[in-house]
Scaffold this motif. Structure first.
Motif, PDB file in Angstrom:
ATOM      1  N   ALA A 128       3.197  -6.142 -12.567  1.00 37.74           N
ATOM      2  CA  ALA A 128       3.955  -5.358 -13.551  1.00 37.74           C
ATOM      3  C   ALA A 128       3.384  -5.386 -14.956  1.00 37.74           C
ATOM      4  O   ALA A 128       3.785  -4.500 -15.712  1.00 37.74           O
ATOM      5  CB  ALA A 128       5.452  -6.036 -13.554  1.00 37.74           C
ATOM      6  N   GLN A 129       2.581  -6.279 -15.200  1.00 42.46           N
ATOM      7  CA  GLN A 129       1.945  -6.510 -16.575  1.00 42.46           C
ATOM      8  C   GLN A 129       0.868  -5.415 -16.689  1.00 42.46           C
ATOM      9  O   GLN A 129       0.284  -4.958 -17.652  1.00 42.46           O
ATOM     10  CB  GLN A 129       1.393  -7.677 -16.706  1.00 42.46           C
ATOM     11  N   LEU A 130       0.446  -4.932 -15.689  1.00 41.13           N
ATOM     12  CA  LEU A 130      -0.856  -3.903 -15.861  1.00 41.13           C
ATOM     13  C   LEU A 130      -0.577  -2.559 -16.240  1.00 41.13           C
ATOM     14  O   LEU A 130       0.595  -2.047 -16.039  1.00 41.13           O
ATOM     15  CB  LEU A 130      -1.829  -3.782 -14.224  1.00 41.13           C
ATOM     16  N   PRO A 131      -1.385  -1.892 -17.078  1.00 37.91           N
ATOM     17  CA  PRO A 131      -0.951  -0.596 -17.456  1.00 37.91           C
ATOM     18  C   PRO A 131      -1.012   0.456 -16.550  1.00 37.91           C
ATOM     19  O   PRO A 131      -1.757   0.204 -15.576  1.00 37.91           O
ATOM     20  CB  PRO A 131      -1.794  -0.198 -18.406  1.00 37.91           C
ATOM     21  N   GLU A 135       3.992 -14.077  -7.769  1.00 42.51           N
ATOM     22  CA  GLU A 135       3.028 -14.142  -8.932  1.00 42.51           C
ATOM     23  C   GLU A 135       2.451 -12.808  -8.954  1.00 42.51           C
ATOM     24  O   GLU A 135       2.035 -12.220  -9.853  1.00 42.51           O
ATOM     25  CB  GLU A 135       2.191 -15.343  -8.571  1.00 42.51           C
ATOM     26  N   VAL A 136       1.886 -12.186  -7.896  1.00 40.27           N
ATOM     27  CA  VAL A 136       1.207 -10.926  -7.606  1.00 40.27           C
ATOM     28  C   VAL A 136       2.085  -9.726  -8.285  1.00 40.27           C
ATOM     29  O   VAL A 136       1.595  -9.011  -9.211  1.00 40.27           O
ATOM     30  CB  VAL A 136       0.619 -10.713  -6.100  1.00 40.27           C
ATOM     31  N   GLU A 137       3.383  -9.626  -7.857  1.00 43.66           N
ATOM     32  CA  GLU A 137       4.134  -8.772  -8.373  1.00 43.66           C
ATOM     33  C   GLU A 137       4.290  -8.961  -9.584  1.00 43.66           C
ATOM     34  O   GLU A 137       4.418  -7.842 -10.507  1.00 43.66           O
ATOM     35  CB  GLU A 137       5.339  -8.922  -7.493  1.00 43.66           C
TER      36      GLU A 137
END
Length: 71
Positions: free
Chosen positions: A62-65, A56-58
């Motif tokens: 991946a969604q963070l700019p 979930e952390v990964e």
């Protein structure tokens, strides 16, 4: 003579033993076998939970700019 991994008591494995195939171990009493199985299940669930959290952390990372690095 064998030694119980839970209580440390020695016992004659030819006379009586409680075998838990999942653990690949034997114990001198049912109570010790039950406790060992509970510990095994608790550790297994911790491992599965850790893997789920890591995944979930990964996914969230991946969604963070992309952020510029500080010098």
């Amino acid at each position: 003579m064998a030694i119980c991994g839970i209580c440390g008591a020695s016992y004659d494995e030819r006379a009586y033993q409680v075998v838990v195939p999942v653990l690949r171990a034997s114990f001198d009493k049912f109570d010790c076998a039950e406790l060992a199985l509970k510990r095994h299940r608790r550790e297994a669930s911790r491992s599965a939970l850790y893997e789920e959290l890591l995944s979930e952390v990964e996914r969230l990372r991946a969604q963070l700019p992309d952020q510029p690095r500080r010098a």
